[in-house]
Design an enzyme around this catalytic site. Sequence first.
Site, PDB file in Angstrom:
ATOM      1  N   ASP A  74       0.866  -1.173   0.000  1.00  0.00           N
ATOM      2  CA  ASP A  74       0.000   0.000   0.000  1.00  0.00           C
ATOM      3  C   ASP A  74       0.900   1.218   0.000  1.00  0.00           C
ATOM      4  OD1 ASP A  74      -2.817   0.883   0.094  1.00  0.00           O
ATOM      5  OD2 ASP A  74      -2.187   1.907   1.914  1.00  0.00           O
ATOM      6  N   TYR A 172       0.580  11.010  -8.979  1.00  0.00           N
ATOM      7  CA  TYR A 172       1.231  12.306  -8.793  1.00  0.00           C
ATOM      8  C   TYR A 172       2.585  12.403  -9.490  1.00  0.00           C
ATOM      9  CZ  TYR A 172      -2.318  12.755  -5.144  1.00  0.00           C
ATOM     10  OH  TYR A 172      -3.521  12.814  -4.465  1.00  0.00           O
ATOM     11  N   ASP A 173       2.942  11.405 -10.288  1.00  0.00           N
ATOM     12  CA  ASP A 173       4.254  11.379 -10.941  1.00  0.00           C
ATOM     13  C   ASP A 173       4.587  12.654 -11.722  1.00  0.00           C
ATOM     14  OD1 ASP A 173       4.775   8.922  -9.882  1.00  0.00           O
ATOM     15  OD2 ASP A 173       4.511   7.802 -11.751  1.00  0.00           O
ATOM     16  N   HIS A 200       9.848   3.917  -4.136  1.00  0.00           N
ATOM     17  CA  HIS A 200       9.463   3.500  -2.798  1.00  0.00           C
ATOM     18  C   HIS A 200       9.034   2.032  -2.788  1.00  0.00           C
ATOM     19  CE1 HIS A 200       6.252   5.166  -5.142  1.00  0.00           C
ATOM     20  NE2 HIS A 200       5.309   4.768  -4.332  1.00  0.00           N
ATOM     21  N   ARG A 201       8.334   1.587  -3.833  1.00  0.00           N
ATOM     22  CA  ARG A 201       7.921   0.182  -3.898  1.00  0.00           C
ATOM     23  C   ARG A 201       9.139  -0.736  -4.021  1.00  0.00           C
ATOM     24  NH1 ARG A 201       4.342   0.422  -7.702  1.00  0.00           N
ATOM     25  NH2 ARG A 201       2.564   0.459  -6.293  1.00  0.00           N
TER      26      ARG A 201
END
Length: 218
Positions: A74, A172-173, A200-201
């Site tokens: 998530d 939001y990229d 982050h993933r």
Amino acid sequence: MKIVVATHNEGKLPEIRTIIAAELGDDARHVELVSAGSLNLPDPVETGVTFEENALLKARDVANRTGLPALADDSGLIVDVLGAAPGILSARWSGVHGDDEANIDLLLAQIADIPDAKRGARFCCDAALVVPEHCVARRGDGSAPQAREVARLGEMHGTIIRERRGANGFGYDPIFVPDEQKGGLTSAEMSAEEKNAISHRHKAFVALAPAVRSVISE
């Protein structure tokens, strides 16, 4: 060992497979990743108030339904001047889930008066692994095994710019410039490979990989 990834987004699987393969090396041949979508599993209601809670909730649901180890994640955006926001509400910040354009418009309007030097933000991802108790080796003292749950956090720090740039990515990229992207590109101007390498993933699943290794070695 088959491990179910709690997602209906088939685009996530190649990225996660690549990470797991790189981290596990030869042991990766013992892992078969399949999606919850491919098994026609329903999406659980995400009632958690943190990324970790929602990731564990999704992995738990899949593990309970299939009896197999499950991976889930998530993620969302946290803008410094907004505290923990948008946070777990990132995908529905404007009130409509998945309306990327409306979410960006609202966020930019909310921080329009914030100077460039104060527009720091970070993407956060919690990756979780849930292993049903029957998949866990019996303890050395002979006591019954318990279900295992592990969650790891990954973050990508950066800055929110004032106008969209780039056509790649999602969410939001187009308004986020990662600190690790030294050329000043937004996440939407980077290739998928460039973004995934610092995302982050990616960091969250790299941190979770040792827990995956421990499962397949039991």
